[in-house]
Enzyme design. Structure first.
Site, short mmCIF file in Angstrom:
data_model
loop_
_atom_site.label_atom_id
_atom_site.label_comp_id
_atom_site.label_asym_id
_atom_site.label_seq_id
_atom_site.Cartn_x
_atom_site.Cartn_y
_atom_site.Cartn_z
N CYS A 88 -28.66 33.43 -12.61
CA CYS A 88 -27.35 34.21 -11.71
C CYS A 88 -26.33 34.17 -13.18
O CYS A 88 -26.48 33.63 -13.49
CB CYS A 88 -26.90 32.39 -11.30
SG CYS A 88 -25.82 32.82 -10.01
N HIS A 130 -30.53 35.42 -2.69
CA HIS A 130 -29.71 34.90 -3.92
C HIS A 130 -28.07 34.68 -3.88
O HIS A 130 -27.23 34.62 -3.60
CB HIS A 130 -30.10 35.24 -5.05
CG HIS A 130 -29.35 34.14 -6.14
ND1 HIS A 130 -29.68 33.74 -7.41
CD2 HIS A 130 -28.32 34.82 -6.61
CE1 HIS A 130 -28.76 33.31 -8.37
NE2 HIS A 130 -27.63 34.51 -7.84
N GLU A 131 -28.31 36.47 -3.85
CA GLU A 131 -27.19 37.06 -3.21
C GLU A 131 -26.02 36.52 -1.82
O GLU A 131 -25.10 36.26 -1.54
CB GLU A 131 -26.76 38.64 -3.41
CG GLU A 131 -27.43 39.23 -4.09
CD GLU A 131 -26.91 38.45 -6.00
OE1 GLU A 131 -25.03 37.71 -5.60
OE2 GLU A 131 -27.31 37.89 -6.96
N HIS A 134 -24.08 33.11 -2.26
CA HIS A 134 -23.39 33.66 -2.43
C HIS A 134 -22.42 33.65 -1.07
O HIS A 134 -21.71 33.29 -1.68
CB HIS A 134 -23.25 34.10 -3.24
CG HIS A 134 -23.46 34.29 -4.78
ND1 HIS A 134 -23.15 33.28 -5.76
CD2 HIS A 134 -24.25 34.53 -5.91
CE1 HIS A 134 -23.19 32.90 -6.80
NE2 HIS A 134 -24.36 34.29 -7.20
#
Length: 181
Positions: A88, A130-131, A134
């Protein structure tokens, strides 16, 4: 080109859920451009708006030579899973195996407000998941099993950047819907 500072673990913006994008305007297109420029410069496989201090549901990715972006994502995940290294940009220098769905179908919008569907597997699926995490205030270290998380936190505490005073960050030029992100 508009390279923005990337927020590091410890910055509260990384733990706040981002808000839905409602205005598909010039400011949003500038945000996507800034995300893309910053991601490519870093370099990274993806970058979400909260990582540059903007609390909106938008991210970019760069996987297998393809650059893309997605606004207000909703994900359909496969039951089949993959384990693989993940890192990350907000946690520099750390790469650790993380379990993710093997494939994803992501529904959302492009920067002009047009509906899009992105289908991907392996690295693209990992980047999209993953994004999107976030955007929900979730970091990949939150998804690790307890032993791996403990090892990751030890590595983070021993890193050169951890515990340093956060760099001064200018007020974002992007609209934040008055939430002060």
């Amino acid at each position: 080109m508009a390279i923005q500072p990337i927020r590091l673990l410890g910055d509260p913006v990384l733990r706040r859920p981002a808000v839905e994008v409602v205005d598909f305007d010039k400011e949003l297109r500038r945000l996507v451009e800034d995300l893309t420029d910053t991601m490519l410069e870093a370099p990274g496989a993806g970058l979400a708006a909260p990582q540059i201090g903007v609390g909106l549901r938008a991210f970019t990715w760069y996987v297998d030579g393809e650059v893309g972006h997605l606004i207000n994502p909703r994900l359909d995940l496969s039951a089949e899973v993959q384990d693989g290294p993940e890192g990350c940009l907000s946690i520099p220098g750390l790469s650790i195996d993380c379990r993710r769905a093997l494939s994803v179908v992501a529904h959302g919008f492009n920067m002009y407000g047009e509906p899009v569907v992105i289908e991907g597997s392996e690295l693209l699926a990992r980047a999209i998941q993953h994004e999107t995490d976030h955007l929900d205030g979730v970091l990949f270290i939150d998804r690790l099993d307890p032993e791996a998380r403990k090892a990751a936190m030890k590595a983070i505490r021993e890193s050169d950047w951890f515990g340093l005073e956060q760099p001064q960050v200018k007020v974002s030029p992007h609209a934040t819907n008055g939430l002060g992100f």
